[in-house]
Design a protein around this motif. Sequence first.
Motif, PDB file in Angstrom:
ATOM      1  N   PRO A  26       0.812  -1.236   0.000  1.00  0.00           N
ATOM      2  CA  PRO A  26       0.000   0.000   0.000  1.00  0.00           C
ATOM      3  C   PRO A  26       0.837   1.275   0.000  1.00  0.00           C
ATOM      4  CG  PRO A  26      -0.924  -1.600   1.517  1.00  0.00           C
ATOM      5  CD  PRO A  26       0.400  -2.152   1.085  1.00  0.00           C
ATOM      6  N   LEU A  27       2.010   1.250   0.645  1.00  0.00           N
ATOM      7  CA  LEU A  27       2.891   2.420   0.633  1.00  0.00           C
ATOM      8  C   LEU A  27       3.450   2.666  -0.769  1.00  0.00           C
ATOM      9  CD1 LEU A  27       4.408   4.669   2.202  1.00  0.00           C
ATOM     10  CD2 LEU A  27       6.244   2.995   2.577  1.00  0.00           C
ATOM     11  N   PHE A  28       3.743   1.582  -1.500  1.00  0.00           N
ATOM     12  CA  PHE A  28       4.331   1.713  -2.833  1.00  0.00           C
ATOM     13  C   PHE A  28       3.370   2.413  -3.794  1.00  0.00           C
ATOM     14  CE2 PHE A  28       6.564  -2.539  -1.776  1.00  0.00           C
ATOM     15  CZ  PHE A  28       7.399  -1.887  -0.895  1.00  0.00           C
ATOM     16  N   ALA A  29       2.063   2.295  -3.553  1.00  0.00           N
ATOM     17  CA  ALA A  29       1.097   2.996  -4.406  1.00  0.00           C
ATOM     18  C   ALA A  29       1.327   4.497  -4.347  1.00  0.00           C
ATOM     19  CB  ALA A  29      -0.328   2.662  -3.969  1.00  0.00           C
ATOM     20  N   TYR A  30       1.802   4.986  -3.201  1.00  0.00           N
ATOM     21  CA  TYR A  30       2.112   6.408  -3.059  1.00  0.00           C
ATOM     22  C   TYR A  30       3.497   6.732  -3.632  1.00  0.00           C
ATOM     23  CZ  TYR A  30      -1.739   6.408   0.346  1.00  0.00           C
ATOM     24  OH  TYR A  30      -2.956   6.282   0.967  1.00  0.00           O
ATOM     25  N   THR A  31       4.481   5.900  -3.337  1.00  0.00           N
ATOM     26  CA  THR A  31       5.859   6.226  -3.709  1.00  0.00           C
ATOM     27  C   THR A  31       6.131   6.036  -5.200  1.00  0.00           C
ATOM     28  OG1 THR A  31       6.622   3.981  -3.132  1.00  0.00           O
ATOM     29  CG2 THR A  31       6.699   5.652  -1.396  1.00  0.00           C
ATOM     30  N   ASN A  32       5.395   5.143  -5.872  1.00  0.00           N
ATOM     31  CA  ASN A  32       5.632   4.921  -7.303  1.00  0.00           C
ATOM     32  C   ASN A  32       5.479   6.201  -8.112  1.00  0.00           C
ATOM     33  OD1 ASN A  32       6.198   2.185  -7.110  1.00  0.00           O
ATOM     34  ND2 ASN A  32       4.081   1.559  -7.422  1.00  0.00           N
ATOM     35  N   SER A  33       4.474   7.008  -7.770  1.00  0.00           N
ATOM     36  CA  SER A  33       4.234   8.222  -8.544  1.00  0.00           C
ATOM     37  C   SER A  33       5.312   9.276  -8.307  1.00  0.00           C
ATOM     38  CB  SER A  33       2.859   8.802  -8.199  1.00  0.00           C
ATOM     39  OG  SER A  33       2.818   9.234  -6.852  1.00  0.00           O
ATOM     40  N   VAL A  34       6.035   9.184  -7.181  1.00  0.00           N
ATOM     41  CA  VAL A  34       7.121  10.127  -6.913  1.00  0.00           C
ATOM     42  C   VAL A  34       8.284   9.873  -7.868  1.00  0.00           C
ATOM     43  CG1 VAL A  34       8.753  10.976  -5.182  1.00  0.00           C
ATOM     44  CG2 VAL A  34       6.455  10.294  -4.487  1.00  0.00           C
ATOM     45  N   PHE A  35       8.582   8.606  -8.094  1.00  0.00           N
ATOM     46  CA  PHE A  35       9.690   8.251  -8.977  1.00  0.00           C
ATOM     47  C   PHE A  35       9.357   8.453 -10.452  1.00  0.00           C
ATOM     48  CE2 PHE A  35      10.791   5.835  -5.151  1.00  0.00           C
ATOM     49  CZ  PHE A  35      12.160   6.055  -5.042  1.00  0.00           C
ATOM     50  N   ALA A  36       8.051   8.368 -10.804  1.00  0.00           N
ATOM     51  CA  ALA A  36       7.639   8.343 -12.215  1.00  0.00           C
ATOM     52  C   ALA A  36       8.216   9.477 -13.062  1.00  0.00           C
ATOM     53  CB  ALA A  36       6.116   8.323 -12.302  1.00  0.00           C
ATOM     54  N   PRO A  37       8.070  10.765 -12.683  1.00  0.00           N
ATOM     55  CA  PRO A  37       8.579  11.834 -13.559  1.00  0.00           C
ATOM     56  C   PRO A  37      10.089  11.758 -13.786  1.00  0.00           C
ATOM     57  CG  PRO A  37       7.109  12.741 -11.873  1.00  0.00           C
ATOM     58  CD  PRO A  37       7.406  11.327 -11.484  1.00  0.00           C
ATOM     59  N   PHE A  38      10.821  11.321 -12.773  1.00  0.00           N
ATOM     60  CA  PHE A  38      12.278  11.249 -12.892  1.00  0.00           C
ATOM     61  C   PHE A  38      12.707  10.092 -13.790  1.00  0.00           C
ATOM     62  CE2 PHE A  38      11.268  13.319  -8.882  1.00  0.00           C
ATOM     63  CZ  PHE A  38      12.070  14.452  -8.933  1.00  0.00           C
ATOM     64  N   LEU A  39      12.000   8.970 -13.720  1.00  0.00           N
ATOM     65  CA  LEU A  39      12.319   7.838 -14.591  1.00  0.00           C
ATOM     66  C   LEU A  39      11.991   8.168 -16.044  1.00  0.00           C
ATOM     67  CD1 LEU A  39      10.978   4.837 -12.447  1.00  0.00           C
ATOM     68  CD2 LEU A  39      13.336   5.642 -12.659  1.00  0.00           C
ATOM     69  N   ILE A  40      10.856   8.821 -16.271  1.00  0.00           N
ATOM     70  CA  ILE A  40      10.468   9.212 -17.632  1.00  0.00           C
ATOM     71  C   ILE A  40      11.506  10.160 -18.236  1.00  0.00           C
ATOM     72  CG2 ILE A  40       8.777  10.581 -18.929  1.00  0.00           C
ATOM     73  CD1 ILE A  40       6.610   9.360 -17.154  1.00  0.00           C
ATOM     74  N   LYS A  41      11.974  11.112 -17.443  1.00  0.00           N
ATOM     75  CA  LYS A  41      12.973  12.069 -17.926  1.00  0.00           C
ATOM     76  C   LYS A  41      14.318  11.397 -18.163  1.00  0.00           C
ATOM     77  CE  LYS A  41      15.203  16.449 -16.701  1.00  0.00           C
ATOM     78  NZ  LYS A  41      15.291  17.541 -15.685  1.00  0.00           N
ATOM     79  N   GLU A  42      14.711  10.510 -17.247  1.00  0.00           N
ATOM     80  CA  GLU A  42      16.023   9.843 -17.331  1.00  0.00           C
ATOM     81  C   GLU A  42      16.118   8.950 -18.557  1.00  0.00           C
ATOM     82  OE1 GLU A  42      19.804   8.314 -15.541  1.00  0.00           O
ATOM     83  OE2 GLU A  42      18.527   9.979 -14.905  1.00  0.00           O
ATOM     84  N   PHE A  43      15.020   8.196 -18.836  1.00  0.00           N
ATOM     85  CA  PHE A  43      15.086   7.170 -19.874  1.00  0.00           C
ATOM     86  C   PHE A  43      14.296   7.536 -21.137  1.00  0.00           C
ATOM     87  CE2 PHE A  43      15.489   4.448 -15.894  1.00  0.00           C
ATOM     88  CZ  PHE A  43      16.879   4.347 -15.991  1.00  0.00           C
ATOM     89  N   ASN A  44      13.758   8.769 -21.190  1.00  0.00           N
ATOM     90  CA  ASN A  44      13.028   9.238 -22.368  1.00  0.00           C
ATOM     91  C   ASN A  44      11.815   8.366 -22.703  1.00  0.00           C
ATOM     92  OD1 ASN A  44      14.751  11.491 -22.951  1.00  0.00           O
ATOM     93  ND2 ASN A  44      16.266  10.045 -23.759  1.00  0.00           N
ATOM     94  N   TRP A  45      11.130   7.858 -21.679  1.00  0.00           N
ATOM     95  CA  TRP A  45       9.876   7.148 -21.893  1.00  0.00           C
ATOM     96  C   TRP A  45       8.771   8.179 -22.130  1.00  0.00           C
ATOM     97  CZ3 TRP A  45      10.617   3.940 -16.790  1.00  0.00           C
ATOM     98  CH2 TRP A  45      11.635   3.003 -16.979  1.00  0.00           C
ATOM     99  N   THR A  46       7.723   7.795 -22.881  1.00  0.00           N
ATOM    100  CA  THR A  46       6.595   8.702 -23.083  1.00  0.00           C
ATOM    101  C   THR A  46       5.579   8.499 -21.958  1.00  0.00           C
ATOM    102  OG1 THR A  46       5.286   7.151 -24.400  1.00  0.00           O
ATOM    103  CG2 THR A  46       6.922   8.507 -25.575  1.00  0.00           C
ATOM    104  N   ARG A  47       4.737   9.517 -21.758  1.00  0.00           N
ATOM    105  CA  ARG A  47       3.706   9.398 -20.722  1.00  0.00           C
ATOM    106  C   ARG A  47       2.683   8.320 -21.083  1.00  0.00           C
ATOM    107  NH1 ARG A  47       0.886  14.795 -19.231  1.00  0.00           N
ATOM    108  NH2 ARG A  47       0.462  14.784 -21.478  1.00  0.00           N
ATOM    109  N   ALA A  48       2.320   8.238 -22.360  1.00  0.00           N
ATOM    110  CA  ALA A  48       1.365   7.212 -22.792  1.00  0.00           C
ATOM    111  C   ALA A  48       1.940   5.819 -22.589  1.00  0.00           C
ATOM    112  CB  ALA A  48       0.992   7.427 -24.258  1.00  0.00           C
ATOM    113  N   GLN A  49       3.231   5.673 -22.871  1.00  0.00           N
ATOM    114  CA  GLN A  49       3.907   4.393 -22.665  1.00  0.00           C
ATOM    115  C   GLN A  49       3.915   4.043 -21.174  1.00  0.00           C
ATOM    116  OE1 GLN A  49       8.129   4.539 -23.378  1.00  0.00           O
ATOM    117  NE2 GLN A  49       8.292   2.359 -23.817  1.00  0.00           N
ATOM    118  N   PHE A  50       4.262   5.006 -20.337  1.00  0.00           N
ATOM    119  CA  PHE A  50       4.353   4.741 -18.906  1.00  0.00           C
ATOM    120  C   PHE A  50       2.985   4.413 -18.319  1.00  0.00           C
ATOM    121  CE2 PHE A  50       4.827   5.729 -14.401  1.00  0.00           C
ATOM    122  CZ  PHE A  50       6.042   5.109 -14.113  1.00  0.00           C
ATOM    123  N   ALA A  51       1.923   4.978 -18.881  1.00  0.00           N
ATOM    124  CA  ALA A  51       0.574   4.711 -18.381  1.00  0.00           C
ATOM    125  C   ALA A  51       0.217   3.236 -18.498  1.00  0.00           C
ATOM    126  CB  ALA A  51      -0.445   5.554 -19.139  1.00  0.00           C
TER     127      ALA A  51
END
Length: 406
Positions: A26-51
Motif C-alpha cells: 500500500p505504501l508503494f502505491a504512493y511512492t511509485n508516482s514520486v519516482f515516475a517523472p524522474f524515470l520518464i525524464k532519465e530514460f526518455n519514456w513517453t507518458r502514454a507508454q508509462f501509463a
Amino acid sequence: MSYLGEVRQNLRPLLGASLGIGTSLPLFAYTNSVFAPFLIKEFNWTRAQFALIGLTMLATLPFFPIIGRLTDRFGVRPIALAGTLLTIPGIIGYSLMTGSFMVYVVLFTYVLIVGSMTSTLTYTRIVAENFKRAQGLALTIVNCVPAILAMPIIPLLNWMIEHVGWRQSYVALAVFCLVCGLIAIALIPPSRPRDVEDPAVSQALNATRPGDYRMILGSPVFWIILVGMFLCLLQTQLHSSQMNLMLIDQGLTTQGASNIAPFYLAGTIIGRVACGLALDRWSTPIVTAVSMSFPALGFFLLGTPLDTYGVIAFSMFLIGLTVGAETDILSFLVARYFKLRIYGTTQGLLFCCSFLASGAGAVGVSYSLAHYDSFAPFLFVLTGTITAGCLLLLFLPKSRDFEKIG
C-alpha cells in the motif's frame, strides 16, 4: 466487552498489522508516482507508454486467490514473512535499471505479486480474527498507516531523488521497508479463529473446503461487490503511478505536485476514519455507496479548465476521501458478508477485481493521452463509472442479521 475495550485488548496484533501494511505494497502505491517523472525524464519514456504500466496488474490476477487461500490455511505470519523478504530484491532491482522499459515492467510485476503477500489481502485477516464490535475502527487504524507514513515520506523521497539520486532513494526505501516489515511480523500473534473456544472444533469449522470457490462465485452478494467495486476502482491508476503526471498536466511543477500530496493524504486519513466509524454504526450499503462517491466530483473538476491551485487541492482531497475508504470497505464487506474461514479466499477473488479495474483504467489513461494528449477525457468517463458503481452497491443486504456465506 466495550467498543474501545476490544481495541485495547488486541493492541499488539493491531500494531503489527498496521506497521506491516503501512510499509509494504500500500505504501508503494504512493511512492511509485514520486519516482515516475524522474524515470520518464532519465530514460526518455513517453507518458502514454508509462501509463501502460497499469496493465501489469493483469499478470498478477492468478496469484491473488492463491495468496488468499494460503493465508486462510497457514495464517498471516508465514505469508507476510515470505512477502517481506521477497519484495526487497525487486525494489533494489529498480535502482539498477539502465533504461529498458520492459525491465521496469518485469520488476513492477514482480513487486506487485510478492508484495501482495504483505498487503491488505493478508494483514486484514488479523482484524477479522480479533475484532467484532470495533471491526470498522480497527480497519481504519490499520489502513490509515500507509497514508500517515506517506505524508512525510513523499516530500522526503522527492527531495532525496533531486539531491541524492533516484537509485539511492530506491535502496533507502528497500531498507526502511525490510526493517519495519520484520518488526511487524514479530508483533503478530499466531492466527486464532474466534468462532468457537474449543481448538479442535474451531479447526474443523474453519478449515478450507473443496467447494468454497463454487459457493462464493454462486453468491449474488459477491457479484454485487465485484461489479460495483470494479466500476468505482477504474480510477486506481490516477492515484498510484499516474498521480504526479496527472497533476503536472494541470500545470504544476514536480515539486508543486508533491506539495499537493498533503491535501490528498489528509483526505485518505479523514475518509478512512469517517468510513470505519460509520461502518460500525450504520447501514453497510449506504455507507459504502456514499464513501465511494466523492471522487466522481473530484475527477470532474480536474477534467475542467479550472486549473487553480485551490480547485486542484480540493479535487485531490475528494479523491483521497475514497482512496482512504476503499481498502477499509472491501475488507469490511468480506468480513460482513462471508465467514472467517473463507475470508482470505473471498478477498483474493475480489483483489482480482480491483487489479483488473486498475488494468482497464491504465488502458483508458493511455488512450486518453495518446489521442488527446490530456487526462481530461478519461476523467469525465470516471465520473460516470463511479456514479454507476455506487448505485449498484446500494443493493447489498441491509440487515445486520444477514446469515454470513460459508
